[in-house]
Scaffold this active site. Structure first.
Site, PDB file in Angstrom:
ATOM      1  N   HIS A 254      34.475 -16.287-132.637  1.00 17.60           N
ATOM      2  CA  HIS A 254      33.799 -14.930-132.154  1.00 17.60           C
ATOM      3  C   HIS A 254      33.309 -13.993-133.211  1.00 17.60           C
ATOM      4  O   HIS A 254      32.430 -13.705-133.321  1.00 17.60           O
ATOM      5  CB  HIS A 254      34.460 -14.333-131.041  1.00 17.60           C
ATOM      6  CG  HIS A 254      34.231 -13.322-130.458  1.00 17.60           C
ATOM      7  ND1 HIS A 254      33.612 -12.993-129.091  1.00 17.60           N
ATOM      8  CD2 HIS A 254      34.222 -11.742-130.954  1.00 17.60           C
ATOM      9  CE1 HIS A 254      33.067 -11.889-128.946  1.00 17.60           C
ATOM     10  NE2 HIS A 254      33.426 -11.090-130.061  1.00 17.60           N
ATOM     11  N   GLU A 255      34.165 -13.587-134.104  1.00 21.27           N
ATOM     12  CA  GLU A 255      33.809 -12.658-135.010  1.00 21.27           C
ATOM     13  C   GLU A 255      33.092 -13.263-136.090  1.00 21.27           C
ATOM     14  O   GLU A 255      32.172 -12.646-136.836  1.00 21.27           O
ATOM     15  CB  GLU A 255      35.412 -12.302-135.772  1.00 21.27           C
ATOM     16  CG  GLU A 255      36.170 -11.529-134.929  1.00 21.27           C
ATOM     17  CD  GLU A 255      35.638 -10.465-134.031  1.00 21.27           C
ATOM     18  OE1 GLU A 255      34.486  -9.771-134.657  1.00 21.27           O
ATOM     19  OE2 GLU A 255      36.272 -10.156-132.838  1.00 21.27           O
ATOM     20  N   HIS A 258      29.589 -12.509-135.051  1.00 26.64           N
ATOM     21  CA  HIS A 258      29.105 -11.085-135.538  1.00 26.64           C
ATOM     22  C   HIS A 258      28.763 -11.225-136.896  1.00 26.64           C
ATOM     23  O   HIS A 258      27.413 -10.637-137.454  1.00 26.64           O
ATOM     24  CB  HIS A 258      30.236 -10.195-135.193  1.00 26.64           C
ATOM     25  CG  HIS A 258      30.443  -9.779-133.959  1.00 26.64           C
ATOM     26  ND1 HIS A 258      29.499  -9.178-133.023  1.00 26.64           N
ATOM     27  CD2 HIS A 258      31.478  -9.856-133.062  1.00 26.64           C
ATOM     28  CE1 HIS A 258      30.011  -8.927-131.869  1.00 26.64           C
ATOM     29  NE2 HIS A 258      31.132  -9.503-131.959  1.00 26.64           N
ATOM     30  N   GLU A 284      26.613  -8.675-129.454  1.00 26.37           N
ATOM     31  CA  GLU A 284      27.659  -9.641-128.761  1.00 26.37           C
ATOM     32  C   GLU A 284      27.148 -10.775-128.425  1.00 26.37           C
ATOM     33  O   GLU A 284      27.936 -11.834-128.216  1.00 26.37           O
ATOM     34  CB  GLU A 284      28.155  -8.825-127.689  1.00 26.37           C
ATOM     35  CG  GLU A 284      29.333  -9.255-126.911  1.00 26.37           C
ATOM     36  CD  GLU A 284      30.504  -9.257-127.835  1.00 26.37           C
ATOM     37  OE1 GLU A 284      31.335  -9.774-127.459  1.00 26.37           O
ATOM     38  OE2 GLU A 284      30.714  -8.413-128.820  1.00 26.37           O
TER      39      GLU A 284
END
Length: 489
Positions: A254-255, A258, A284
């Site tokens: 997830h990170e 980003h 996001e």
């Protein structure tokens, strides 16, 4: 051109100072000794005073009045600087500094309260944060809606009424799918203990698989995973749980979504207003498509199964198909960051409604825990068993991020649209993912969306990438198809 050149030289220094402040925040959550919290709050407040003075410097107004944009890039830079200038000068310097100081202090108090299940110990500082954010929203809105004024800082051009309409359309199909899925038998779960060292090795492997450039970043641990920075220094964090390696793996992916967005922006935009993601919702969309549509796909999880076996040996799951079902297991749970794709947005909608009520004064901080628990019981059918599973689970409100939560669900909607377009453009995507190679997907996102940074407005950024206006339909269709085949076939 002289006005524009002078403006951009000044802005470059402002952007560099903002990156320094971001690095102070990263350090506070990863490496700073706990005893330094009071001093760090003063440092953050002092730096915010400097930044606020630069963002409201009258020379900006003069330069903006006389600057001429020779091209689309310059026009976009002027748009961003003008928006920041107009917003910043509405907020008194005293308030900007106090917000930075109080939220820095609140972050440490929240972490301690969360560890000790101590809501009472957190509410006084949260009351301070809420009061300051209400004051800021009133100053920014100048008589308009307080919450919308704060939301504009995370998702320019979007209002709470627009998001409410979108989320109202999402909710019925999500609830219906959840109810059908939860009535079906649950898949097998992992068993055993998964040492932190092995989890961090696997986190590193997954980060590289999704294109994270470690020469311009690093991976550390934090209480709440996050990504920080832009340009040539973009850092990520994760967390480990010896009983649940998926938490670490998917927090990392997830990170990385980003971070690779920031790393993928055209280098010509570094240290300019365009050198960051278009909005939090667009940001996001990148983290969620990496984590879910790609990272939890049957193709990628088949590859991941082999890597898990290499590091941890037997963990109670027999075969790639069973592993895929385990990773996409839908079950009742309290934690937003650990929620499955079916229920995740329901967690966000709860926070969206509560924080609107807080900012508009319809809900007081002392009432917040009861309101949270009542809403959770109504939405999820089970009582909150402890504060770290309820009000204290997220860092966001402690650091004043009111207006941030709805961008998570907006990002999911955008991710659904991007995934639909990506699948049509990359017919061999599953074959690549089955080899642990996400480079085709990463490059498609980089070419279609990431490299542009803040060149376009958020909705236009997504619309340009997918060739049309975004809507919630593709996300709902994806969820119903995926979880229908997993649970209801």
């Amino acid at each position: 051109m002289t006005a524009y050149s002078d403006l951009m030289a000044f802005q470059r220094e402002t952007e560099a100072l903002a990156q320094v402040m971001g690095r102070l925040g990263w350090d506070q959550e990863t490496m700073m000794p706990s005893g330094a919290a009071a001093q760090r709050a003063e440092e953050m407040g002092a730096l915010e005073t400097v930044l606020h003075a630069r963002r409201t410097d009258q020379r900006l107004g003069d330069w903006l009045e006389h600057a001429v944009a020779p091209d689309d890039v310059a026009a976009a830079n002027l748009r961003h600087i003008r928006r920041s200038f107009e917003r910043s000068r509405r907020v008194p310097a005293r308030l900007a500094s106090e917000l930075a100081r109080v939220t820095s202090r609140a972050q440490g108090i929240w972490a301690e309260a969360r560890a000790n299940e101590d809501v009472a110990g957190f509410l006084p500082i949260l009351s301070e944060v809420v009061a300051l954010r209400r004051e800021e929203g009133a100053a920014l809105g100048e008589g308009a809606d307080v919450y919308d004024a704060l939301l504009e800082g995370y998702e320019p051009g979007t209002t709470s009424s627009e998001l409410t309409a979108m989320f109202t359309a999402l909710r019925p199909r999500l609830v219906a799918l959840r109810d059908r899925v939860l009535s079906a038998p649950e898949p097998a779960q992992l068993t055993g203990i998964f040492p932190e060292e092995g989890q961090m090795i696997l986190a590193d492997v997954c980060a590289r698989a999704f294109g994270y450039d470690f020469t311009r970043g690093r991976l550390d641990k934090a209480v709440h995973p996050f990504s920080s920075g832009s340009g040539l220094d973009v850092r990520i964090t994760t967390r480990t749980n010896p009983a649940d390696p998926f938490n670490c793996i998917y927090s990392t992916i997830h990170e990385v979504g980003h971070a690779t967005y920031e790393q993928g922006i055209d280098s010509a935009h570094f240290l300019t207003p365009l050198g960051q993601g278009a909005s939090m919702g667009v940001h996001e969309s990148q983290s969620r498509i990496y984590e879910n549509q790609l990272g939890r796909s049957r193709a990628f999880t088949g590859w991941l199964y082999g890597r898990m076996r290499d590091i941890f040996g037997d963990f109670g799951i027999d075969g790639e198909d069973a592993f895929y079902r385990a990773i996409n297991r839908v079950s009742p749970g309290f934690i937003r960051t650990e929620a499955d794709e079916v229920q995740y947005n329901l967690h966000v909608l709860l926070r969206f409604d509560l924080e609107q009520a807080l900012m508009r004064g319809d809900l007081q901080v002392q009432e917040l825990e009861a309101a949270w628990n009542d809403r959770f019981l109504a939405d999820f059918g089970r009582p909150v068993d402890r504060p770290s599973h309820g009000l204290l689970q997220d860092v966001h409100w402690s650091v004043g991020l009111f207006g941030y939560f709805p961008t998570y669900s907006l990002g999911n909607v955008y991710a659904g649209c991007l995934h639909d377009a990506m699948r049509r453009a990359l017919p061999d995507l599953d074959g690549d993912l089955a080899r642990g190679d996400a480079s085709g997907a990463v490059q498609w996102l980089r070419d279609r969306l990431q490299r542009h940074g803040g060149l376009r407005e958020p909705r236009d950024t997504v619309a340009d990438a997918i060739g049309g206006g975004p809507s919630e339909g593709p996300l709902l269709d994806y969820l119903e198809t995926k979880f229908g085949s997993l649970y209801l076939a």
